[in-house]
Scaffold this motif. Structure first.
Motif, short mmCIF file in Angstrom:
data_model
loop_
_atom_site.label_atom_id
_atom_site.label_comp_id
_atom_site.label_asym_id
_atom_site.label_seq_id
_atom_site.Cartn_x
_atom_site.Cartn_y
_atom_site.Cartn_z
N PRO A 648 0.83 -1.22 0.00
CA PRO A 648 0.00 0.00 0.00
C PRO A 648 0.85 1.26 0.00
CG PRO A 648 0.02 -0.99 2.18
CD PRO A 648 0.76 -1.93 1.28
N ILE A 649 1.19 1.74 -1.19
CA ILE A 649 1.98 2.97 -1.33
C ILE A 649 1.09 4.11 -1.79
CG2 ILE A 649 3.86 4.06 -2.61
CD1 ILE A 649 5.26 1.36 -2.65
N LEU A 650 0.41 3.94 -2.92
CA LEU A 650 -0.52 4.98 -3.39
C LEU A 650 -1.69 5.11 -2.44
CD1 LEU A 650 -1.55 6.98 -5.47
CD2 LEU A 650 -2.56 5.05 -6.72
N LEU A 651 -2.29 3.98 -2.04
CA LEU A 651 -3.37 3.96 -1.06
C LEU A 651 -2.76 3.56 0.27
CD1 LEU A 651 -6.18 2.22 -3.15
CD2 LEU A 651 -5.81 4.66 -2.81
N ALA A 652 -2.14 4.52 0.94
CA ALA A 652 -1.42 4.20 2.17
C ALA A 652 -2.33 3.74 3.28
CB ALA A 652 -0.62 5.42 2.63
N GLY A 653 -3.64 3.95 3.14
CA GLY A 653 -4.56 3.49 4.16
C GLY A 653 -4.89 2.02 4.08
N GLY A 654 -4.38 1.31 3.06
CA GLY A 654 -4.70 -0.09 2.88
C GLY A 654 -3.74 -1.03 3.57
N VAL A 655 -3.32 -0.70 4.78
CA VAL A 655 -2.38 -1.55 5.52
C VAL A 655 -3.11 -2.74 6.12
CG1 VAL A 655 -0.75 -1.66 7.42
CG2 VAL A 655 -0.84 0.37 5.96
N ALA A 656 -4.19 -2.47 6.86
CA ALA A 656 -4.93 -3.55 7.52
C ALA A 656 -5.79 -4.30 6.51
CB ALA A 656 -5.80 -2.98 8.65
N ALA A 657 -5.88 -5.62 6.69
CA ALA A 657 -6.66 -6.44 5.76
C ALA A 657 -8.15 -6.16 5.85
CB ALA A 657 -6.38 -7.93 6.02
N THR A 658 -8.60 -5.45 6.89
CA THR A 658 -10.02 -5.16 7.06
C THR A 658 -10.46 -3.91 6.30
OG1 THR A 658 -9.50 -3.95 9.08
CG2 THR A 658 -10.11 -6.27 9.31
N THR A 659 -9.54 -3.17 5.68
CA THR A 659 -9.89 -1.92 5.03
C THR A 659 -10.31 -2.17 3.59
OG1 THR A 659 -7.61 -1.52 4.35
CG2 THR A 659 -8.29 -0.67 6.51
N PRO A 669 -12.93 -8.99 -2.54
CA PRO A 669 -14.27 -8.39 -2.43
C PRO A 669 -14.29 -7.29 -1.38
CG PRO A 669 -14.39 -10.79 -2.42
CD PRO A 669 -12.94 -10.44 -2.28
N ILE A 670 -14.91 -6.17 -1.72
CA ILE A 670 -15.06 -5.07 -0.76
C ILE A 670 -16.10 -5.47 0.25
CG2 ILE A 670 -15.71 -2.66 -0.47
CD1 ILE A 670 -14.57 -2.10 -3.20
N ARG A 671 -15.80 -5.23 1.53
CA ARG A 671 -16.62 -5.78 2.61
C ARG A 671 -17.96 -5.09 2.75
NH1 ARG A 671 -13.54 -8.98 6.02
NH2 ARG A 671 -11.35 -9.05 5.47
N GLY A 672 -18.15 -3.90 2.25
CA GLY A 672 -19.44 -3.24 2.37
C GLY A 672 -19.29 -1.75 2.57
N PRO A 673 -20.41 -1.02 2.56
CA PRO A 673 -20.33 0.44 2.68
C PRO A 673 -19.95 0.94 4.05
CG PRO A 673 -22.62 -0.28 2.70
CD PRO A 673 -21.78 -1.51 2.43
N VAL A 674 -20.16 0.12 5.08
CA VAL A 674 -19.86 0.57 6.44
C VAL A 674 -18.37 0.39 6.71
CG1 VAL A 674 -20.35 0.24 8.88
CG2 VAL A 674 -22.18 -0.05 7.19
N ARG A 675 -17.71 1.46 7.10
CA ARG A 675 -16.27 1.39 7.35
C ARG A 675 -15.97 0.73 8.68
NH1 ARG A 675 -13.00 4.63 4.24
NH2 ARG A 675 -14.07 5.95 2.75
N SER A 676 -14.85 0.04 8.72
CA SER A 676 -14.39 -0.56 9.96
C SER A 676 -13.65 0.47 10.78
CB SER A 676 -13.46 -1.75 9.67
OG SER A 676 -12.80 -2.16 10.83
N VAL A 677 -13.74 0.36 12.09
CA VAL A 677 -12.99 1.25 12.97
C VAL A 677 -11.50 1.10 12.74
CG1 VAL A 677 -12.48 1.76 15.37
CG2 VAL A 677 -14.81 1.28 14.69
N ASN A 678 -11.10 -0.11 12.32
CA ASN A 678 -9.68 -0.35 12.10
C ASN A 678 -9.11 0.53 11.00
OD1 ASN A 678 -9.61 -2.34 14.04
ND2 ASN A 678 -10.11 -3.96 12.62
N GLU A 679 -9.97 1.06 10.12
CA GLU A 679 -9.47 1.91 9.06
C GLU A 679 -8.92 3.22 9.62
OE1 GLU A 679 -11.25 2.22 5.16
OE2 GLU A 679 -12.95 1.08 5.89
N PHE A 680 -9.32 3.59 10.84
CA PHE A 680 -8.92 4.87 11.38
C PHE A 680 -7.90 4.72 12.48
CE2 PHE A 680 -13.52 5.44 10.21
CZ PHE A 680 -13.24 6.02 8.99
N ASN A 681 -7.36 3.51 12.67
CA ASN A 681 -6.40 3.30 13.75
C ASN A 681 -4.99 3.30 13.20
OD1 ASN A 681 -8.45 3.08 15.60
ND2 ASN A 681 -8.58 0.87 15.46
#
Length: 681
Positions: A648-659, A669-681
């Motif tokens: 994840p270089i261009l999309l640096a937020g794609g570190v966690a597998a849950t994002t 597959p994208i998990r859904g419209p609701v974001r995981s809290v892990n995306e903001f940690n």
């Protein structure tokens, strides 16, 4: 270990067998700082005498994958692992500490209705490492030994499992039944008449208010001593009604020793316990049109107040009918209160419906016509006008057939962009509240502009509603005295001129006799440049914008510790999903005020001196940012043998597998419209 080869390197290359070890007899010892020997490595081997002996060790890995996975080598490895881990568990203090920690983790498991082992529930007991050693010995065989339980068979016996215990336990001792009897049951209502029912409801409301003001709701069930004993064993609190569970150990404890596991009742916005047993069950219908005390039975067979179902009359919804006193037959309302036909206008001077059976259907002729009743019945009071000033009204909903056109409910806070992302509507602010800079008007102010510098927090500031924007954007400065906490400054995402530059560095060298350069890779560098605007929509927003911008500028200057040493600041940047709390270095912030931007002049109107609440500052400022990111992962080429993921270089937020960014980068597959809290940690 020193190695002294005999002969030159060329001799060794031509004759590998001439290579000899000169220090085979060195021992493992004194590997602890200050002296002492840890006993490691727990498995020691003698160095091979020659190349043939070394090769013979590697052939063990070439055995057939039969009869167990890995073949005979797996069996040898399992034996070696058994000896290694056994010696580790017997070592002091690390082995002893490991066993103590595992025992504490077992006690941290929740209490569930199952067999007991060693004085506790079987899933909370620990075997002092015996189950672990059995699992190591069975490696490769497919046999699984539970980690919990005083021995390896406790959790495997069917009669000890939850499904058997729950099925064989008397119904009144089942955990869920005990919870219902202790926490949810209520005394049955005895009043059956409509009038008495109203009195019961009023009394219930009074009791509910009393329970909110005082302690938790009071329930007085009748349970046997056996039921109370079982409930206590399961951790159900039989004393304090505000707690569902309260027992030693469990997930709420520290290693099952310190603190208890507590599960409280739900509370309302005032932190008062919600007594669900006293909630009215609003089901059923009115039996009589004008009888507002009608009752019905709830799911428990108790008599409660019914919920009204209002039947709308089509003849009252059609504006022409009320205006000209037309009956249902003339305007095409059948016996089922359904609209069938509505005739055309008979002339230009008035609106009326004619009783003509050959006229087209209502939704064909008048579906785009605005209903007079809807227009006339609009709430035009000053209070409603105050609400309408901050909301968008979709006039298309006032036509005869609203389904005929596309419309949106802009009164819904999640649909109206002014309320959905909190941009506010400054034009709707009352004139009387535009003078006092300290007067708060949330419906007209930009929530992000009004959001102050956050106090040092150890969580993402995007988890609060006042930080929501169409594109996430913030700077979070890591606190040097406490690296786990940040101070966040949020700005509205008026982003322009985004530029992300990636540069690889190669060192050129030219050898004698060759005309071209040879290159050696040295590394890579990255620069991110972008612009954003701060723009105040009201007087109230000016002070917060300047506070935040001034603080952000200060992070480019040094931070001095208690000894006077100079330190720099690391900033976490968030821009949408390109960067999500990605640490890095702010190298520059350039401020520009365009000639066309307005300034606050801090003068009262009419001229009566200086405006003490304002400063003479620009209302809009352009900010140019240079940022050097420090990625949360090792920057490297993706999709290689050593790195199978897409780095994840261009999309640096794609570190966690849950994002979602990770899913996009790795074609998942994208998990859904609701974001995981892990995306903001």
């Amino acid at each position: 270990m020193a190695i002294s080869p005999s002969g030159s390197l060329l001799d060794i290359y031509n004759n590998p067998q001439s290579f000899e070890f000169q220090s085979k007899n060195l021992k493992y010892d004194k590997d602890i700082r200050g002296g002492g020997y840890s006993g490691q490595p727990f498995i020691k081997r003698v160095a091979p005498d020659d190349i043939d002996n070394l090769n013979s060790l590697t052939t063990e890995a070439l055995s057939l994958d039969y009869p167990i996975r890995g073949g005979s080598y797996e069996e040898l490895a399992a034996r070696e692992d058994f000896a290694r881990i056994d010696r580790f568990l017997l070592s002091y203090p690390r082995g002893t500490a490991f066993l103590d920690k595992q025992a504490g983790l077992m006690l941290s498991n929740p209490r569930i209705q199952m067999a007991r082992s060693g004085g506790v529930f079987a899933n909370q007991a620990y075997s002092d490492g015996r189950n672990l050693m059995n699992q190591v010995a069975d490696a490769g065989t497919g046999i699984r030994t539970p980690n919990a339980g005083i021995d390896q068979f406790v959790l495997e016996r069917f009669e000890n499992k939850y499904e058997y215990i729950a099925a064989s336990t008397p119904v009144n001792e089942n955990r869920l039944v005990l919870l219902k009897d202790l926490k949810l049951s209520q005394p049955p209502q005895t009043s059956t008449s409509s009038i008495n029912q109203v009195g019961t409801i009023i009394q219930d409301l009074a009791n509910t208010v009393s329970s909110l003001v005082n302690d938790a709701p009071s329930i007085t069930p009748t349970l046997s001593s056996t039921q109370l004993s079982v409930a206590t064993q399961l951790g159900i609190n039989t004393v304090t009604n505000g707690e569902l569970f309260n027992y030693t150990g469990g997930p709420g404890s520290l290693y099952g020793i310190v603190y208890n596991t507590q599960i409280l009742r739900a509370t309302n916005s005032r932190n008062a316990f919600i007594d669900t047993s006293k909630a009215q069950k609003w089901i059923g219908t009115f039996n009589e049109e004008d009888n507002r005390t009608s009752v019905t039975n709830n799911i428990y067979g108790e008599t409660v107040q019914g919920r009204p179902i209002v039947d709308l009359s089509q003849s009252k919804l059609l504006g022409v009918s009320k205006k000209y006193n037309l009956n249902a037959e003339l305007i095409g309302i059948n016996g089922n209160n359904e609209s069938e036909t509505l005739s055309q206008q008979s002339g230009d001077g008035f609106i009326r419906a004619e009783n003509a059976s050959n006229q087209p259907a209502n939704n064909t002729i008048f579906k785009y016509t605005m209903g007079y009743d809807a227009i006339i019945s609009r709430d035009t009071t000053s209070a409603q006008r105050r609400v309408n000033r901050s909301r968008i009204t979709d006039f298309r909903k006032d036509i005869m057939n609203p389904d005929a056109v596309f419309s949106r409910d802009y009164t819904d806070d999640l649909t109206n962009i002014a309320t959905r992302v909190g941009i506010g509507n400054p034009g709707s602010r009352l004139e009387s509240s535009r003078i006092n800079i300290d007067e708060v008007d949330p419906t007209t102010e930009d929530k992000i502009n009004m959001k102050d510098i956050t106090a040092p927090v150890d969580f993402s500031s995007f988890l609060t509603a006042d930080a929501r924007d169409l594109v996430k954007f913030s700077f979070e400065t890591i606190q040097n005295n406490n690296e786990d906490k940040v101070r966040a400054t949020h700005f509205r995402a008026f982003l322009t001129g985004y530029n992300d530059s990636h540069n690889a560095e190669w060192s050129a060298k030219r050898y004698s006799g060759r005309g071209e350069n040879f290159y050696t890779y040295q590394g890579a560098d990255r620069d991110v440049n972008f612009n954003f605007k701060i723009a105040a929509q009201s007087r109230q927003e000016m002070r917060f914008l300047y506070r935040k911008l001034n603080y952000l500028l200060s992070t480019l200057y040094p931070d001095y510790n208690s000894a006077g040493a100079m330190r720099g600041n690391i900033t976490k940047l968030t821009i949408g999903d390109l960067f999500v709390r990605t640490p890095g270095i702010l190298t520059s912030l350039n401020l520009t005020v365009d000639d066309n931007y307005a300034w606050e002049i801090a003068m009262t109107d009419p001229e009566a001196g200086a405006d003490t609440g304002m400063l003479e500052t620009p209302q809009i400022i352009d900010v140019a940012v240079n940022f050097k990111p420090i990625l949360n992962v090792l920057p490297q080429t993706g999709l290689t043998e050593n790195n199978p993921t897409n780095t994840p270089i261009l999309l640096a937020g794609g570190v966690a597998a849950t994002t979602k960014a990770y899913a996009v980068l790795n074609n998942q597959p994208i998990r859904g419209p609701v974001r995981s809290v892990n995306e903001f940690n």
